[in-house]
Write a protein that holds these residues in place. Structure first.
Motif, PDB file in Angstrom:
ATOM      1  N   ALA A  39      78.589  45.284 -53.828  1.00 45.16           N
ATOM      2  CA  ALA A  39      79.831  44.573 -54.140  1.00 45.16           C
ATOM      3  C   ALA A  39      80.037  43.364 -53.227  1.00 45.16           C
ATOM      4  CB  ALA A  39      81.023  45.525 -54.012  1.00 45.16           C
ATOM      5  N   LEU A  40      79.340  43.318 -52.089  1.00 42.73           N
ATOM      6  CA  LEU A  40      79.456  42.153 -51.198  1.00 42.73           C
ATOM      7  C   LEU A  40      78.660  40.967 -51.733  1.00 42.73           C
ATOM      8  CD1 LEU A  40      79.141  43.791 -47.654  1.00 42.73           C
ATOM      9  CD2 LEU A  40      81.215  43.193 -48.903  1.00 42.73           C
ATOM     10  N   GLY A  41      77.630  41.244 -52.521  1.00 42.65           N
ATOM     11  CA  GLY A  41      76.826  40.151 -53.053  1.00 42.65           C
ATOM     12  C   GLY A  41      76.008  39.472 -51.968  1.00 42.65           C
ATOM     13  N   THR A  42      75.636  38.211 -52.234  1.00 43.89           N
ATOM     14  CA  THR A  42      74.831  37.435 -51.291  1.00 43.89           C
ATOM     15  C   THR A  42      75.754  36.517 -50.503  1.00 43.89           C
ATOM     16  OG1 THR A  42      73.052  37.460 -52.929  1.00 43.89           O
ATOM     17  CG2 THR A  42      72.801  35.934 -51.086  1.00 43.89           C
ATOM     18  N   CYS A  43      76.263  37.027 -49.390  1.00 47.91           N
ATOM     19  CA  CYS A  43      77.255  36.262 -48.638  1.00 47.91           C
ATOM     20  C   CYS A  43      76.860  36.048 -47.184  1.00 47.91           C
ATOM     21  CB  CYS A  43      78.622  36.945 -48.715  1.00 47.91           C
ATOM     22  SG  CYS A  43      78.648  38.603 -48.019  1.00 47.91           S
ATOM     23  N   GLY A  44      75.613  36.383 -46.810  1.00 45.71           N
ATOM     24  CA  GLY A  44      75.145  36.104 -45.463  1.00 45.71           C
ATOM     25  C   GLY A  44      75.472  37.154 -44.436  1.00 45.71           C
ATOM     26  N   LEU A  45      75.886  38.368 -44.874  1.00 44.69           N
ATOM     27  CA  LEU A  45      76.283  39.406 -43.920  1.00 44.69           C
ATOM     28  C   LEU A  45      75.230  40.505 -43.731  1.00 44.69           C
ATOM     29  CD1 LEU A  45      80.017  39.884 -44.977  1.00 44.69           C
ATOM     30  CD2 LEU A  45      79.210  38.887 -42.839  1.00 44.69           C
ATOM     31  N   VAL A  46      74.508  40.840 -44.803  1.00 44.61           N
ATOM     32  CA  VAL A  46      73.657  42.028 -44.783  1.00 44.61           C
ATOM     33  C   VAL A  46      72.240  41.662 -45.213  1.00 44.61           C
ATOM     34  CG1 VAL A  46      73.350  44.370 -45.679  1.00 44.61           C
ATOM     35  CG2 VAL A  46      75.647  43.487 -45.296  1.00 44.61           C
ATOM     36  N   LYS A  47      71.253  42.301 -44.577  1.00 43.86           N
ATOM     37  CA  LYS A  47      69.846  42.127 -44.944  1.00 43.86           C
ATOM     38  C   LYS A  47      69.280  43.474 -45.390  1.00 43.86           C
ATOM     39  CE  LYS A  47      68.738  40.744 -40.822  1.00 43.86           C
ATOM     40  NZ  LYS A  47      67.953  40.273 -39.655  1.00 43.86           N
ATOM     41  N   ARG A  48      68.266  43.429 -46.245  1.00 43.90           N
ATOM     42  CA  ARG A  48      67.512  44.628 -46.633  1.00 43.90           C
ATOM     43  C   ARG A  48      66.114  44.494 -46.063  1.00 43.90           C
ATOM     44  NH1 ARG A  48      71.228  43.729 -50.555  1.00 43.90           N
ATOM     45  NH2 ARG A  48      72.109  45.526 -51.671  1.00 43.90           N
ATOM     46  N   GLU A  49      65.646  45.541 -45.389  1.00 43.46           N
ATOM     47  CA  GLU A  49      64.362  45.446 -44.696  1.00 43.46           C
ATOM     48  C   GLU A  49      63.553  46.721 -44.899  1.00 43.46           C
ATOM     49  OE1 GLU A  49      65.497  42.727 -40.831  1.00 43.46           O
ATOM     50  OE2 GLU A  49      65.963  44.856 -40.737  1.00 43.46           O
ATOM     51  N   GLY A  50      62.219  46.555 -44.861  1.00 44.17           N
ATOM     52  CA  GLY A  50      61.295  47.679 -44.816  1.00 44.17           C
ATOM     53  C   GLY A  50      61.171  48.463 -46.096  1.00 44.17           C
ATOM     54  N   VAL A  98      54.746  39.174 -54.822  1.00 48.45           N
ATOM     55  CA  VAL A  98      54.215  38.121 -53.956  1.00 48.45           C
ATOM     56  C   VAL A  98      54.913  38.213 -52.611  1.00 48.45           C
ATOM     57  CG1 VAL A  98      53.961  35.637 -53.590  1.00 48.45           C
ATOM     58  CG2 VAL A  98      53.729  36.584 -55.891  1.00 48.45           C
ATOM     59  N   ALA A  99      54.145  38.320 -51.532  1.00 48.94           N
ATOM     60  CA  ALA A  99      54.736  38.316 -50.196  1.00 48.94           C
ATOM     61  C   ALA A  99      55.493  37.004 -49.994  1.00 48.94           C
ATOM     62  CB  ALA A  99      53.645  38.459 -49.138  1.00 48.94           C
ATOM     63  N   GLY A 100      56.736  37.106 -49.564  1.00 50.80           N
ATOM     64  CA  GLY A 100      57.547  35.911 -49.395  1.00 50.80           C
ATOM     65  C   GLY A 100      58.337  35.547 -50.635  1.00 50.80           C
ATOM     66  N   PHE A 102      47.049  37.378 -42.600  1.00 51.07           N
ATOM     67  CA  PHE A 102      47.892  36.197 -42.811  1.00 51.07           C
ATOM     68  C   PHE A 102      49.236  36.603 -43.413  1.00 51.07           C
ATOM     69  CE2 PHE A 102      49.475  32.859 -45.644  1.00 51.07           C
ATOM     70  CZ  PHE A 102      49.586  31.798 -44.754  1.00 51.07           C
ATOM     71  N   CYS A 103      49.201  37.446 -44.443  1.00 47.88           N
ATOM     72  CA  CYS A 103      50.446  37.886 -45.091  1.00 47.88           C
ATOM     73  C   CYS A 103      51.330  38.663 -44.118  1.00 47.88           C
ATOM     74  CB  CYS A 103      50.134  38.752 -46.304  1.00 47.88           C
ATOM     75  SG  CYS A 103      49.452  37.841 -47.704  1.00 47.88           S
ATOM     76  N   SER A 104      50.707  39.522 -43.317  1.00 48.02           N
ATOM     77  CA  SER A 104      51.484  40.315 -42.361  1.00 48.02           C
ATOM     78  C   SER A 104      52.107  39.427 -41.307  1.00 48.02           C
ATOM     79  CB  SER A 104      50.591  41.366 -41.708  1.00 48.02           C
ATOM     80  OG  SER A 104      50.069  42.261 -42.671  1.00 48.02           O
ATOM     81  N   GLY A 105      51.343  38.441 -40.818  1.00 55.16           N
ATOM     82  CA  GLY A 105      51.861  37.564 -39.779  1.00 55.16           C
ATOM     83  C   GLY A 105      52.901  36.583 -40.281  1.00 55.16           C
ATOM     84  N   GLU A 106      52.688  36.019 -41.484  1.00 54.50           N
ATOM     85  CA  GLU A 106      53.593  34.996 -42.013  1.00 54.50           C
ATOM     86  C   GLU A 106      54.852  35.576 -42.642  1.00 54.50           C
ATOM     87  OE1 GLU A 106      53.350  31.457 -42.122  1.00 54.50           O
ATOM     88  OE2 GLU A 106      51.921  31.897 -40.519  1.00 54.50           O
ATOM     89  N   PHE A 107      54.701  36.728 -43.315  1.00 53.03           N
ATOM     90  CA  PHE A 107      55.825  37.253 -44.097  1.00 53.03           C
ATOM     91  C   PHE A 107      56.287  38.633 -43.653  1.00 53.03           C
ATOM     92  CE2 PHE A 107      53.339  34.436 -46.932  1.00 53.03           C
ATOM     93  CZ  PHE A 107      54.292  33.460 -47.149  1.00 53.03           C
ATOM     94  N   GLY A 108      55.610  39.212 -42.648  1.00 53.77           N
ATOM     95  CA  GLY A 108      56.047  40.499 -42.115  1.00 53.77           C
ATOM     96  C   GLY A 108      55.915  41.652 -43.084  1.00 53.77           C
ATOM     97  N   VAL A 109      54.869  41.648 -43.947  1.00 53.27           N
ATOM     98  CA  VAL A 109      54.707  42.709 -44.942  1.00 53.27           C
ATOM     99  C   VAL A 109      53.578  43.650 -44.515  1.00 53.27           C
ATOM    100  CG1 VAL A 109      55.533  41.229 -46.800  1.00 53.27           C
ATOM    101  CG2 VAL A 109      53.075  41.366 -46.345  1.00 53.27           C
ATOM    102  N   LEU A 110      53.562  44.827 -45.130  1.00 52.63           N
ATOM    103  CA  LEU A 110      52.507  45.794 -44.866  1.00 52.63           C
ATOM    104  C   LEU A 110      51.197  45.355 -45.508  1.00 52.63           C
ATOM    105  CD1 LEU A 110      54.524  49.078 -45.565  1.00 52.63           C
ATOM    106  CD2 LEU A 110      54.047  48.033 -43.346  1.00 52.63           C
TER     107      LEU A 110
END
Length: 765
Positions: A74-85, A235-237, A263-271
């Motif tokens: 419900a907050l939408g994309t407002c710069g408060l919350v990130k989703r990670e991992g 696609v990573a990124g 390269f993908c892990s270093g540039e985009f932080g993916v597994l």
């Protein structure tokens, strides 16, 4: 105002994002203006404590729990919350942490202004005071934000009131406060004359594509356009031109698999597993190719796009490899919601089955490259997009029945043509029902129109529908078949509102309870354009389910592609049911369809590839199919999904795949398998309309739009109520009586009072 609420001048406000990349929706937090900031702090504090996305969360003073996922949505994309991992966890942005520590309300509004359109601009537009309606007109006429209701304006005003930047007068005017005027001096506002919706009338000059790409575009034919892959893939990124260019550049002149993963892990932080998926996606998109045992390089076409340094060239190249990318841009000549675009594409190209997620990802790419723009909740192409689409080779549209250059697997004049035409007509009818629901929801001058539209929508969802309406009566009763002895009855109230928002003044919850008891229903559903926070809270207390007109329309369109059973649909209309469980059910059903299509097309491709035929005779094992399809979906198919698809395709009814030892070979083209399924559906439906032997025809399953049925003279899309005794049979009355706990004999004459009660409950006579 205490010191913790004063803005820190040393910190500075966040820089606003470009207008096209800002969100259109403002965050929603339950509560009144004095409450919403403290409620926001509560949910942010919970995320800071534990970011597990699906754990329960309770808004202060709300009393009922929801998932943290739903609260953050419900907050939408407002710069408060990130989703990670993976699995996904929530965390706070640096800006959110600063606000949580400082309590700086001005910084919070500035953050919203940086990420959301028409925030600071709304404050600036007030002048000496405007009503909500007048402010909504400014949003539409000056900033191109044509919202369906006042909800988005009200949300912005609530936040401005909460921060003490505006006052709300009893005459309905929103007036800037002195604090708001000082705050405005510190904001960077957009110039509306420079926004994309102000069309200049001049056709933008397109950069010419590189010679190699131009030749490829000129040489593509309809067969090649039909064979493009449906899914963009992971696609990573993200599927952004910038990310694609970085990944392609890393493979010039060539790169080993291990180096690409690094390269993908270093540039985009993916597994590493995500990097492997990215490699498969880039190959399927025509950006990378294998040049050695474990070495890959950018294709010549991809290198030409890098050299030109033009984002449009990547879009042109992707169009050659991604189904309906340019066609989506072509369909955005007028403003459209995602669901509308999905329906239009289905009508124009019925052989290409896109999901809502597929369309959303295409829209995101078009928005990112400036080829399309958001106007409120809708999307339309820009002048640049119109110029580009006129230069792209597009797949021929299907206007009626079979296209002139239909798949050669279906001979002209074959029995497949008629079922396909019926299916296409059904798709158009479902789309019309969905459109009517949304439009009728705000037609307060004709509330019965919305009632009829809601009834038609539930009929399209395959449930039994009874129309009632009238003063002090419920509008619609629906019955969901659960088992031969169990049917769930739901009373449905349809509320229109010209401004697009149903408030607590519009709903008498005590009367909804009376309607539920009168019709011996187990639950109540309220349908409207949107609901304010008080209605949402009261509905939760009274165990009344809520669904917006847009959500109901989307369900109709989605059901037309991936039908669910009434038992599964029950989650959508029952209070307390987890809406996410319905979404998971739908995604699982859609994924089974995707698996079926991918497996069959992969076997067909191998069965027609001269190299595969030479070395393997076109026979593939499960691991071979997994390897060929892993780049087609964000989450690759697993072996059990592939095995399930192969088993279904190998049944005598389909006869599309044959087992050879532990491997499989295709035995029929995909178009023939599809034709057999359509023919089977036609037989089942025609038999069902007549009813089984010994049963009157009126007891058949509900007739969805697109099939012949009795129609209401007022609205052809809504079935008439049944005649007094149509469909009233002893077997149905006995099943109903048992479900209600009444004692009833298995044989012999039924009591007249029981028959009378059944007719009253079902609306007969």
């Amino acid at each position: 105002m205490n010191s913790s609420q004063q803005s820190d001048p040393q910190r500075g406000f966040p820089a606003p994002l470009p207008w096209l990349t800002r969100a259109g929706a403002a965050p929603h937090v339950p509560g009144s203006p004095p409450e919403i900031i403290s409620n926001l702090r509560a949910v942010l504090a919970e995320i800071a404590r534990d970011g597990t996305i699906d754990r329960p969360f309770t808004w202060p003073d709300a009393g009922t729990s929801i998932s943290l996922r739903k609260a953050v949505h419900a907050l939408g994309t407002c710069g408060l919350v990130k989703r990670e991992g993976r699995p996904t966890r929530l965390s706070l942005t640096d800006e959110a942490s600063y606000f949580l520590d400082s309590g700086d309300e001005l910084y919070l509004v500035a953050l919203f202004h940086a990420h959301i359109r028409f925030f600071g601009e709304a404050l600036a537009a007030l002048g000496e005071g405007l009503t909500h309606n007048e402010l909504n007109e400014v949003a539409a006429e000056v900033y191109g934000l044509k919202w369906d209701s006042l909800d988005q304006v009200r949300r912005r005003v609530y936040w401005l009131r909460a921060a003490g930047l505006v006052d709300y007068w009893t005459n309905g005017k929103i007036v800037p406060a002195e604090r708001g005027l000082r705050f405005l001096e510190r904001l960077e506002l957009v110039d509306p004359d420079q926004l994309p919706h102000h069309h200049s009338g001049q056709i933008p000059e397109l950069p010419a594509p590189p010679a190699l790409l131009a030749a490829e575009l000129a040489g593509v034919d309809q067969d090649a356009l039909r064979s493009r892959k449906r899914s963009l893939g992971y696609v990573a990124g993200g599927t952004r031109v910038e990310a694609l260019a970085r990944l392609v550049n890393a493979a010039v002149p060539a790169i080993k698999r291990s180096d690409f993963r690094a390269f993908c892990s270093g540039e985009f932080g993916v597994l590493e597993s995500s990097a492997e998926q990215t490699l498969g996606t880039l190959r399927s998109l025509g950006l990378l190719t294998q040049v050695g045992t474990d070495t890959f390089a950018a294709t010549e076409l991809a290198k030409s796009c890098l050299a030109s340094d033009e984002a449009l060239d990547f879009v042109r190249l992707l169009h050659l490899n991604v189904a309906l990318l340019g066609e989506s841009l072509d369909a955005l000549a007028d403003e459209a919601h995602t669901a509308t675009l999905l329906r239009v594409l289905a009508e124009r190209y019925p052989d290409v089955h896109l999901t809502r997620e597929d369309v959303t990802r295409r829209i995101a790419l078009l928005l990112e490259t400036g080829l399309a723009e958001r106007i409120g909740l809708t999307v339309r192409r820009t002048e640049l997009g119109a110029s580009l689409v006129n230069t792209l080779p597009l797949l021929d549209r299907v206007t009626s029945g079979l296209p002139e250059n239909a798949d050669q697997g279906i001979p002209r004049g074959s029995s497949a043509a008629e079922p396909r035409a019926v299916a296409d007509a059904g798709q158009r009818s479902f789309g019309s029902v969905a459109t009517e629901v949304v439009q009728a929801a705000t037609d307060s001058a004709d509330y019965q129109r919305f009632e009829r539209a809601v009834a038609a929508a539930f009929d399209a969802l395959g449930v039994d529908v009874e129309m009632h309406s009238g003063p002090k009566k419920t509008d619609v009763v629906i019955e969901l078949w659960q088992s031969p002895t169990d049917r769930q009855r739901v009373t449905v109230e349809a509320k229109t509102d010209g401004a697009g928002l149903v408030t607590d003044q519009d709903v008498k919850f005590w009367r909804l309870g009376e309607h539920r008891e009168r019709h011996m229903a187990q639950s109540t559903l309220l349908v409207g354009p949107q609901f304010d926070a008080r209605v949402t809270q009261e509905a939760a207390r009274e165990k009344v389910a809520l669904i917006t007109a847009r959500e109901l329309a989307d369900a109709v369109v989605r059901h037309s592609r991936t039908p669910l059973s009434p038992r599964e649909i029950a989650a959508m209309v029952t209070a307390g049911e987890d809406a996410e469980s319905l979404a998971l059910t739908w995604r699982a059903a859609e994924r089974r369809q995707q698996a079926l299509s991918l497996v069959l097309h992969t076997l067909w491709k191998s069965g027609n590839d001269p190299v595969d035929i030479r070395y393997t005779t076109g026979v593939l094992g499960i691991s071979d199919i997994w390897r060929e399809t892993k780049g087609a979906l964000e989450t690759p198919l697993d072996s059990s999904e592939i095995e399930e698809a192969l088993t279904f395709l190998g049944t005598p009814l389909i006869a599309g795949v044959e087992r050879q030892g532990g491997n499989h070979v295709v035995t029929a083209p995909p178009s023939l398998a599809a034709a057999r399924l359509r023919a089977l559906a036609a037989v089942i439906e025609s038999t069902g309309l007549d009813g089984p032997p010994g049963r009157p025809s009126g007891e058949g399953p509900p007739t969805p739009p697109g099939r012949s049925s009795p129609e209401s003279p007022e609205n052809p899309s809504v079935p008439r109520q049944q005649d007094s005794d149509a469909g009233v049979t002893p077997s149905l009355i006995r099943a109903w009586a048992k479900a209600q706990g009444h004692a009833v004999n298995e044989r012999g004459r039924l009591p007249q009072d029981l028959i009378k009660k059944y007719k009253q409950v079902r609306g007969h006579g």
